[in-house]
Write a protein that holds these residues in place. Structure first.
Motif, PDB file in Angstrom:
ATOM      1  N   ASN B  67       0.830  -1.203   0.000  1.00  0.00           N
ATOM      2  CA  ASN B  67       0.000   0.000   0.000  1.00  0.00           C
ATOM      3  C   ASN B  67       0.865   1.254   0.000  1.00  0.00           C
ATOM      4  O   ASN B  67       1.914   1.302   0.662  1.00  0.00           O
ATOM      5  CB  ASN B  67      -0.927   0.017   1.220  1.00  0.00           C
ATOM      6  CG  ASN B  67      -2.173  -0.819   0.987  1.00  0.00           C
ATOM      7  OD1 ASN B  67      -2.446  -1.252  -0.134  1.00  0.00           O
ATOM      8  ND2 ASN B  67      -2.945  -1.042   2.033  1.00  0.00           N
ATOM      9  N   TYR B  69       0.555   5.864  -1.101  1.00  0.00           N
ATOM     10  CA  TYR B  69      -0.392   6.953  -1.337  1.00  0.00           C
ATOM     11  C   TYR B  69       0.221   7.976  -2.292  1.00  0.00           C
ATOM     12  O   TYR B  69       1.331   8.457  -2.053  1.00  0.00           O
ATOM     13  CB  TYR B  69      -0.818   7.625  -0.029  1.00  0.00           C
ATOM     14  CG  TYR B  69      -1.953   8.586  -0.289  1.00  0.00           C
ATOM     15  CD1 TYR B  69      -3.246   8.113  -0.471  1.00  0.00           C
ATOM     16  CD2 TYR B  69      -1.722   9.950  -0.415  1.00  0.00           C
ATOM     17  CE1 TYR B  69      -4.287   8.970  -0.770  1.00  0.00           C
ATOM     18  CE2 TYR B  69      -2.758  10.825  -0.712  1.00  0.00           C
ATOM     19  CZ  TYR B  69      -4.034  10.320  -0.884  1.00  0.00           C
ATOM     20  OH  TYR B  69      -5.073  11.172  -1.190  1.00  0.00           O
ATOM     21  N   TRP B 149      -5.682   3.024  -1.385  1.00  0.00           N
ATOM     22  CA  TRP B 149      -7.076   3.279  -1.025  1.00  0.00           C
ATOM     23  C   TRP B 149      -7.248   4.782  -1.081  1.00  0.00           C
ATOM     24  O   TRP B 149      -6.526   5.517  -0.397  1.00  0.00           O
ATOM     25  CB  TRP B 149      -7.373   2.744   0.377  1.00  0.00           C
ATOM     26  CG  TRP B 149      -7.341   1.249   0.430  1.00  0.00           C
ATOM     27  CD1 TRP B 149      -6.267   0.466   0.734  1.00  0.00           C
ATOM     28  CD2 TRP B 149      -8.428   0.359   0.143  1.00  0.00           C
ATOM     29  NE1 TRP B 149      -6.617  -0.866   0.656  1.00  0.00           N
ATOM     30  CE2 TRP B 149      -7.942  -0.961   0.301  1.00  0.00           C
ATOM     31  CE3 TRP B 149      -9.767   0.533  -0.243  1.00  0.00           C
ATOM     32  CZ2 TRP B 149      -8.742  -2.088   0.099  1.00  0.00           C
ATOM     33  CZ3 TRP B 149     -10.551  -0.589  -0.431  1.00  0.00           C
ATOM     34  CH2 TRP B 149     -10.042  -1.885  -0.260  1.00  0.00           C
ATOM     35  N   ASN B 151      -9.851   8.403  -2.586  1.00  0.00           N
ATOM     36  CA  ASN B 151     -11.043   8.984  -3.212  1.00  0.00           C
ATOM     37  C   ASN B 151     -10.692   9.427  -4.621  1.00  0.00           C
ATOM     38  O   ASN B 151      -9.576   9.875  -4.880  1.00  0.00           O
ATOM     39  CB  ASN B 151     -11.569  10.158  -2.375  1.00  0.00           C
ATOM     40  CG  ASN B 151     -10.502  11.209  -2.100  1.00  0.00           C
ATOM     41  OD1 ASN B 151      -9.300  10.961  -2.268  1.00  0.00           O
ATOM     42  ND2 ASN B 151     -10.909  12.380  -1.662  1.00  0.00           N
ATOM     43  N   LEU B 169     -15.080   6.288  -3.210  1.00  0.00           N
ATOM     44  CA  LEU B 169     -13.900   5.691  -2.585  1.00  0.00           C
ATOM     45  C   LEU B 169     -13.601   4.370  -3.287  1.00  0.00           C
ATOM     46  O   LEU B 169     -14.520   3.668  -3.680  1.00  0.00           O
ATOM     47  CB  LEU B 169     -14.146   5.438  -1.099  1.00  0.00           C
ATOM     48  CG  LEU B 169     -14.616   6.640  -0.284  1.00  0.00           C
ATOM     49  CD1 LEU B 169     -14.772   6.258   1.186  1.00  0.00           C
ATOM     50  CD2 LEU B 169     -13.626   7.791  -0.420  1.00  0.00           C
TER      51      LEU B 169
END
Lengths: 495, 495
Positions: B67, B69, B149, B151, B169
């Motif tokens: 994961n 971002y 994960w 938006n 989302l």
């Protein structure tokens, strides 16, 4: 790499800001992207954030809050309703003005403009308030205790990776209550959650207290903060909790019929903590060899590196057996998180990579270990000292080893904080000579309470970080004007 | 409320779209906000999403993805690099043009315009590609397997809560590989993850297959999809996995030095599933009494409601004892999630609220139960049939009861899907008369492979949902033109 040479250059003592950038880079935590002010959070950094999230989320839920999700966009008219709030955020809001792109003269240009521009949320009080106004009708609908994990945007002119970025990730709690007393209690409860979370999970001791008026959240009646001291003596505001009174309830119309039949405005709170906690972790626990991650939030607590490039099956078998045995162990932090690093990279490079990333325990497995059933390991607190134990002893003691490391990190940081709070800086002259040096630390001194003195040291970059809840200054006069003080205050430089 | 009267009005058979809106509202899942096209996800809806996230996240991690971002904002120049991609998203992109608000003539207006506008990500291939180009230098850096994960925003002119919203989302996986074979295998592996996740966790059977060319993700070489059939016979595209070939690697410059020393472009993939899964859950398992949540993703699997408004201490004690005993039980879905609803609301209202929300098991505790040590409960599959068991029997059988409910939901949905796939619609005339009715279901028929026929039924709103992997049409001619078919296709209406 010999013991005398540090893995990170420059060292902390040489240039702290550059050291910080270098640790963030070499520990593979995050990087500034080409999108101005925005960052990319890399796997190791995001893994730490996920563990912070998991624990904080549980603590928030345990206190009766529900997770929800509200829109990213806020109509300008919502934001405008609370005068102080809009004043506080106007200079840093990203504005969405169009919802289409069209080709004109071969170039893509924004098309389909909005009548009313939308703002990308810098925080969600106003947009959540509009919905709370619909959900709350009667005292029976209160308290309303919500939380969301989200991205927010505040345009930064001088971004710093993880600490101050245009976009960051956070949780923001928003609650509404029937009485002032209940809302204040909620504000303080979450303030205490942040304080204990920082101490018990991040091994990061903080000074907890209330903000002075100019440092309050825009629109708040009171703001409580936890202030952590970095190794250069500067403060990081690591989590804030706001008592908003009826300000936002009035502007959004959050009204309810009370038990006595009267219509009243609710009392609201908000509170948040963000990805800057990862930056604070670096500046709290990093050393000249890189980051040191507290075991509680380390994505891998034990990293196993086979020491031969072409690992023999026996070595790999042994490493796998060790990993399995470790994973079955329960510790203070749950099941042990183990990673077997089996990449085709030079073992020496891998070792240094994990030291720089700050993995709490590093095990190097060679043929001799496999034969003799021993484990050669180093803990990140003392990366240059290799220890050895029989496998079964290592496995049964791993929980203790990890807990010990967590405790030592906290003790070291607590000593630093205690030593860094100076009580002998009592006059403006003291402050001026003290804060001109690097590594200044905090001054615990008096404040008369006037707004002139509150901002009197701003030319030095020094502000009141908080009026601490558990500390009293020895001095009885205001650090700035010398008149009798009404408050004990923590003064300092900050990120 | 008597058994003859349904809790939701209108019923499914009367007006399916209105029934859907009403279930979403009455089950407290979500609501459209006043911010155009954006929704508020409420606690019960978000709780379901969190459980979906937790499981899918684990499955993604178990397959070696990390994961991360990446920024919300994408410079226009990144998006422009891949021609098909920008073409596909230009009409629905929110554009950020300013980063400040200023007061002029007493009104706040956007100030500080950007030289190059930013787009709010509709998906992140382009911004992640720019970073991958920096991270990937050699074959040793591959495969690179990332997930986030986040938006995303796609401006919707006709929003529908949970199914089609301007902001939603999702998770988006992005991987880069050294060879085409490896990238295709990754694409298919994640496609299969979505298929089994939908079936095993959401009790939602799907038709898995490849998209025909016009339905592909903009810029993809191949798109794989899982298509679920709602109770009105329409399809929901519930998760897609894209093989991107070297298209994005070329436009972003993801190049590596291979084992043979040659510089090559990587092969990339992307795959995502979103909050629309919650909407699909409603239309798969809802009935005229509201939602029915599969136990695997139910935030509360057992809800206990004391039946007296002013519950006696004995009743409350008993309810608490039951809750504790249930929480200690392990089931196929982990520890039992139990909620004791002790609000000062009428017990009858509470009961109906939990039926409408779709809690799998509902226990009503009265004084007689407390005295006799029995448990009176109903399962959401048969909400009007109350059953009774001694406490210990209920506790030991709760895992079986929940598993049985999950299995029955899947069996019911599977029967519906099987019955809803029609093999007897073989000509254009058949299709026209069939799809003009409501509750049309899917037609499994032939397709000649021409692009004219691919879009030939668009005037009816019918498209090829996928070329199914595990189903073959009986018909050997194209549904549209009647010439010999080269493909079996699932044709249908869709959300």
């Amino acid at each position: 790499m010999s013991q005398s040479k540090a893995a990170i250059s420059p060292r902390r003592a040489e240039n702290f800001p550059s050291w910080y950038q270098e640790v963030v880079r070499q520990a593979d935590l995050a990087a500034m992207s080409h999108v101005r002010g925005c960052m990319v959070i890399k796997p190791w950094g995001y893994g730490i954030w996920e563990l912070m999230q998991r624990e904080l989320d549980q603590q928030i839920k345990d206190r009766g809050h529900d997770n929800v999700y509200f829109p990213l966009f806020i109509p300008l008219s919502y934001i405008e309703k609370e005068a102080e709030h809009v004043e506080g955020f106007a200079k840093e809001m990203a504005v969405v003005t169009h919802h289409r792109l069209e080709k004109r003269d071969g170039r893509l240009v924004p098309a389909a403009p909005f009548e009313e521009p939308l703002v990308v949320r810098p925080t969600s009080e106003t947009v959540i308030g509009e919905t709370m106004a619909e959900w709350v009708q009667s005292y029976r609908d209160l308290p309303l205790k919500l939380n969301q994990w989200a991205n927010v945007v505040r345009w930064e002119m001088r971004p710093r990776v993880l600490l101050r970025t245009t976009e960051f990730l956070w949780q923001e709690g928003h609650t509404a209550h029937a009485t002032e007393a209940e809302a204040v209690a909620e504000t303080l409860e979450m303030h205490q959650v942040y304080e204990s979370f920082a101490r018990d999970w991040l091994a990061m001791p903080v000074v907890a207290g209330e903000k002075s008026p100019t440092e309050r959240f825009p629109g708040a009646k009171r703001t409580y903060t936890i202030e952590a001291m970095m190794q250069d003596g500067k403060a990081v505001q690591a989590g804030t909790s706001h008592y908003l009174g009826q300000n936002f309830a009035r502007s959004a119309g959050i009204e309810f019929t009370d038990t006595d039949g009267a219509r009243k405005h609710a009392y609201t709170t908000s509170w948040g903590a963000s990805t800057r906690l990862v930056g604070a972790l670096v500046m709290t626990h990093g050393d000249d060899d890189g980051l040191c991650v507290p075991p509680a939030v380390a994505p891998h607590q034990v990293v196993i590196v086979p020491v031969l490039r072409d690992s023999s099956p026996a070595v790999l078998d042994y490493a796998n057996r060790l990993a399995e045995a470790l994973r079955a162990q329960r510790t203070r932090f749950g099941r042990v998180r183990v990673h077997l690093d089996n990449r085709a990279t030079r073992p020496g490079d891998k070792k240094w990579q994990w030291i720089k990333r700050g993995a709490p325990l590093l095990v190097e497995v060679g043929p001799r270990d496999a034969e003799s059933g021993t484990v050669s390991f180093r803990n990140r607190f003392e990366p240059h000292r290799q220890q050895q134990l029989p496998l079964s002893d290592f496995v049964t003691s791993v929980g203790e080893e990890l807990a010990g490391l967590q405790d030592r990190l906290l003790a070291r940081a607590t000593d630093r904080l205690d030593e860094g709070i100076r009580r002998d800086i009592t006059t403006r002259e003291d402050a001026e000579s003290h804060f001109r040096e690097d590594g200044a630390g905090f001054a615990l001194a008096g404040w008369c309470g006037s707004s002139g003195c509150e901002t009197g040291l701003k030319p030095l970059g020094v502000t009141i970080r908080c009026l601490p809840s558990h500390l009293s200054a020895d001095a009885t006069t205001c650090l700035v004007c010398g008149t009798p003080s009404n408050h004990s205050a923590i003064w300092g430089l900050s990120y």
